[in-house]
Design an enzyme around this catalytic site. Structure first.
Site, PDB file in Angstrom:
ATOM      1  N   ASP B 155       0.878  -1.181   0.000  1.00 55.62           N
ATOM      2  CA  ASP B 155       0.000   0.000   0.000  1.00 55.62           C
ATOM      3  C   ASP B 155       0.903   1.215   0.000  1.00 55.62           C
ATOM      4  OD1 ASP B 155      -2.986  -0.797   2.012  1.00 55.62           O
ATOM      5  OD2 ASP B 155      -2.187  -1.637   0.145  1.00 55.62           O
ATOM      6  N   LYS B 175      -6.854   3.630  -3.389  1.00 54.72           N
ATOM      7  CA  LYS B 175      -7.326   3.524  -2.013  1.00 54.72           C
ATOM      8  C   LYS B 175      -7.794   4.902  -1.571  1.00 54.72           C
ATOM      9  CE  LYS B 175      -5.441   2.027   2.457  1.00 54.72           C
ATOM     10  NZ  LYS B 175      -4.256   1.556   3.142  1.00 54.72           N
ATOM     11  N   LYS B 211     -10.083   0.253  -2.978  1.00 56.22           N
ATOM     12  CA  LYS B 211     -10.032  -0.137  -1.570  1.00 56.22           C
ATOM     13  C   LYS B 211     -10.411   1.039  -0.686  1.00 56.22           C
ATOM     14  CE  LYS B 211      -6.786  -1.560   2.020  1.00 56.22           C
ATOM     15  NZ  LYS B 211      -5.551  -2.266   2.336  1.00 56.22           N
TER      16      LYS B 211
END
Lengths: 613, 279
Positions: B155, B175, B211
């Site tokens: 990430d 994200k 996400k």
């Protein structure tokens, strides 16, 4: 007082709150109003406040013509509205019309397309929108919008209304048939049809439908779009969009989608619709009035305007029915009765005959003849022009030419002109008073009439300053702008009495609100009005106020049947009023009460629009 | 994990043409939450599906090998065995999508998962998480070390100063935020991101994943998120390869809700035969 109407449950609450009792006629397919009435009945203390009859629309005129009904509010199709209007002629029943259920969505190339597509779903393919949708898409984003629309349609689900996972239910077999017919018509005229969604195949369910490539000249392009159909057409520029959007007889509601503020407002102001949403569709709030214009009706629901539909100023006299069986409506006012030549003139020198005051100057009438006007002792007072249909057409045209300029004037400028006219009247007080004296008015009273006329002009001038657009804050996210716009060209037929005061009292409010006028002055003595015209000629722009003299019935008929007069104020005999009602089949403006010979201070107005019989 | 995003030429004109109507997006967000409610046995199925999207996360200063081990065990057995048996889902291999930890803890996570016999990936936050304000050299080194230790997903915190000056990077997933901000995953923002993902797919054919992370605590929330992705992108994106939920306490709430649904069903006799595997 008593009320009646064909209503949606939303409007039922508006009508009972100010103290009226209600009888509602609802179509058999919708049980909700019956449930509402049952709940109202359980309140106990006042049985009979809300009564509901379930039946076909043909019962509407029957219900509306019951005695003791004082107001009828109708929501439904145009033809039924017309039938109702005709059946209520002369019955002193107020009528509010909310016709048609189609809306419009204008998608520019600066819009958030995904959100606009959701707007289309809200408008046409959900249970929130009342009718079909005309979708105008800017050409440069046509492909993108079509693709997203079709993809979105694929995800729609139709089914029984109470299932939480469906987007839209069904509106009955009749609605389904209507949609089917429209789609077949459109296809036969060359349009393409796209249907999608998870829809049960049985009959009352109709899938979400997108119709495009419909030739603009085909009849379907002008017809009202039924639910759940969306008819999409392209446009290139904002100007073209407005022309297409305003090009149908309907003027209900519309939304403009653009992230550029200036463009959004320009389009919003330019649309001839009762309600315009910007970057949203179908937002409603009980405190914000909704209504239509043109063929979409003439009544308001919600907000203070909606409330006023059910109220009347206290002290208003009760109305009397003006039905007359002796009148022949087809021949009323058709020809001008011939007049005998007047006797020899008595007095200093023969005054030249007045012409018509049209387009800012005095001109000779088409018929090239005049009619004599007599004073109170029976002597000849003067000659005025004998106006006819051709002159009326000329006057209305002159008024239309002046209308955009006048509507665009600031309220301050309008006030200035009215005040200038007031000052001019005061300067000519002696001339005007002496004319009035010849008509049998005492000098003191005549002078008072002139003073009062000047005061009225000033009062309306002040009101021109005060009126305008208002900003309303409601429960909706975003402000609501309520615009008061001039109607356009008003025709006014003045009463016989108060030849000066009535004329001025009717001229002033029409002008103060931005309209232009065509006036038929008092038949007994039009000379006072023509005197005022001499001042108008020097002060006002050409065409603002036009005065046509002649046979009052004939001129009234011409005005009523003129296609391009936005409103008609008639002060005269009640029987003539009934005739007007019968003649006018296409009615989209509110009808106030009818009366005869009342003082102009009351100023209730009657608004009608003519149509080819 | 999905095939890598091959990327395209950066076309800034495409970005400048984008219009977002904020009030309309807010209305759509409210609408999705309010109207698409899933009930009864379908809700139980959706909740179990939601479990398979969770990146079970622990990102606290006091992470130690022991709590990492507990986390990994939880990732392998997210729902009580007896409950799964009662729902006839015990043999459907229901695990979370991944575990997400700090770079220093990647080793422990890999070891714990191996011991549990679980093949789910270990994701590591990296590049100066959560602020991203460290030197490029150390950030790249962080990623390298995490991958060496066994992380298969990273990430990445983008350099916001680059963003604000218009210098963009590409990715396989987007994200909503690090999860450490005051406001994290909200529906209106998500709607805009999902629409961007769809636009990118239509223009280039590449599927980018999504996400949301931060603030997703209740089972009800997770259902709303599933609904949102289904509405805007369709069933194609409802796969762990393209959709993850970054959460830590969510799992226990889902377990509680599934248990409630099961108890209710016992009282009313519904779905005694169990539920079909969510696909």
């Amino acid at each position: 007082g008593g009320g009646a109407g064909v209503w949606t449950p939303r409007s039922l609450s508006c009508s009972t709150s100010p103290g009226s009792t209600v009888v509602a006629l609802v179509p058999p397919a919708s049980p909700t109003p019956l449930l509402l009435a049952q709940l109202a009945g359980e309140l106990g203390s006042f049985p009979g406040i809300l009564n509901v009859i379930s039946g076909p629309a043909s019962l509407g005129p029957v219900l509306a013509s019951q005695p003791a009904i004082q107001k009828v509010a109708f929501c439904g199709a145009l033809e039924e509205g017309r039938v109702l209007r005709r059946s209520l002629a002369g019955k002193c029943v107020e009528l509010g019309l909310a016709l048609g259920m189609e809306s419009l969505l204008l998608l520019t190339d600066t819009a958030d397309v995904d959100s606009a597509v959701e707007g289309v779903v809200d408008a046409a393919w959900s249970d929130r929108g009342p009718g079909g949708l005309r979708l105008l898409i800017q050409e440069s984003v046509w492909d993108e919008v079509m693709r997203r629309l079709q993809e979105r349609m694929g995800r729609l689900r139709s089914g029984r209304g109470l299932d939480g996972a469906v987007d839209m239910g069904t509106r009955g077999a009749a609605a389904c048939d209507l949609a089917q017919r429209f789609v077949h018509e459109a296809q036969s005229q060359g349009a393409q049809v796209f249907q999608a969604g998870d829809v049960p195949p049985e009959r009352p369910f109709y899938p979400p439908t997108l119709v495009f490539n419909l030739p603009p000249a085909s009849p379907c392009a002008q017809a009202e779009v039924p639910w759940p159909v969306v008819v999409a057409s392209p446009f290139r520029t904002a100007k073209e969009a407005l022309a297409v959007a305003n090009g149908t007889p309907r003027g209900g509601s519309a939304s403009v989608w653009s992230e550029r503020l200036g463009q959004a407002l320009e389009l919003g102001y330019g649309l001839r619709m009762g309600t315009v949403w910007i970057n949203a569709h179908g937002l409603r709030d009980p405190s914000v009035p909704t209504g239509g214009c043109k063929e979409s009706g003439c009544s308001w629901h919600g907000g203070p305007d909606g409330l006023y539909e059910y109220l009347r100023p206290s002290g208003t006299p009760t109305q009397v029915s003006c039905l007359s069986k002796n009148m022949n409506y087809d021949t009323f006012g058709l020809t001008v009765p011939s007049t005998l030549p007047a006797g020899p003139e008595i007095g200093p020198s023969p005054a030249p005959p007045y012409g018509l005051f049209v387009g800012g100057r005095f001109q000779a009438p088409g018929a090239r003849s005049s009619r004599p006007i007599q004073d109170s002792s029976g002597n000849l007072h003067g000659y005025v022009a004998e106006g006819g249909a051709k002159d009326i057409r000329g006057a209305v045209e002159a008024a239309h030419q002046a209308a955009p300029g006048w509507a665009g004037q600031s309220p301050g400028a309008r006030a200035g002109l009215l005040w200038a006219l007031a000052a001019a009247l005061e300067r000519r007080k002696s001339t005007l008073a002496s004319r009035l004296e010849r008509q049998g008015v005492e000098l003191k009273a005549a002078e008072a009439e002139v003073e009062l006329s000047a005061r009225r002009l000033r009062a309306w001038g002040a009101r021109a300053q005060a009126q305008g657009h208002t900003l309303q804050v409601s429960g909706l996210r975003g402000p609501v702008l309520r615009l008061r716009e001039p109607l356009g060209v008003l025709a006014v037929v003045c009463p016989d009495e108060w030849p000066l005061l009535a004329f001025v009292s009717l001229l002033a409010p029409a002008l103060a609100c931005g309209n232009t006028v065509v006036m038929v002055p008092s038949a007994a003595c039009p000379l006072l009005a023509l005197e005022v015209c001499q001042d108008i000629a020097t002060l006002f722009p050409a065409g603002l106020a036009n005065v046509v003299t002649g046979d009052q019935d004939h001129l009234t008929r011409c005005l009523a049947l003129h296609q391009d007069v936005q409103a008609l104020w008639y002060f005269g005999s009640a029987q003539v009023l009934f005739v007007l009602f019968c003649h006018i089949q296409h009615l989209t403006l509110p009808t106030g009460s009818s009366f005869s010979g009342n003082s102009p201070a009351l100023l209730e107005f009657l608004l009608l629009r003519g149509e080819t019989p | 994990m999905s095939a890598h995003n091959r990327g395209t030429e950066l076309d800034l004109s495409w970005i400048s043409k984008i219009q977002v109507n904020q009030p309309a997006v807010l209305r759509r967000a409210e609408q999705i939450q309010a109207r698409r409610t899933v009930k009864k046995e379908w809700q139980a199925a959706w909740l179990l599906k939601a479990v398979t999207f969770i990146d079970l996360t622990t990102l606290s200063g006091d992470d130690t090998p022991s709590n990492i081990q507990r986390l990994c065990y939880k990732a392998k057995y997210p729902i009580r065995e007896d409950l799964l048996k009662a729902l006839n889902m015990h043999d459907k291999d229901i695990t979370t999508a991944a575990v997400c930890v700090y770079p220093a803890r990647v080793c422990d996570a890999v070891k714990a998962l191996k011991a549990a016999g679980c093949s789910i990936p270990v994701a590591s936050v990296a590049t100066g998480f959560p602020a991203g304000q460290t030197h490029l050299k150390t950030r790249l080194e962080e990623i390298r070390l995490a991958v060496e230790d066994g992380a298969t997903e990273i990430d990445v915190v983008i350099n916001r100063s680059l963003v604000l000056t218009g210098q963009w990077e590409g990715s396989d997933f987007i994200k909503t935020s690090t999860g450490k901000e005051t406001v994290n995953a909200t529906f209106p923002v998500a709607i805009v991101m999902l629409r961007a993902i769809r636009d990118f797919f239509w223009k280039t054919g590449n599927k980018v994943g999504f996400k949301p992370a931060g603030g997703i605590r209740s089972a009800k929330d997770s259902l709303a998120w599933l609904s949102l992705v289904k509405e805007e992108l369709g069933d194609e994106w409802l796969k762990p390869e393209l959709f993850r939920i970054g959460a830590s306490t969510l799992l226990s709430d889902i377990e509680r809700q599934v248990s409630n649904l099961y108890l209710w069903s016992k009282l009313t006799g519904v779905f005694e035969k169990g539920i079909e595997k969510p696909n």
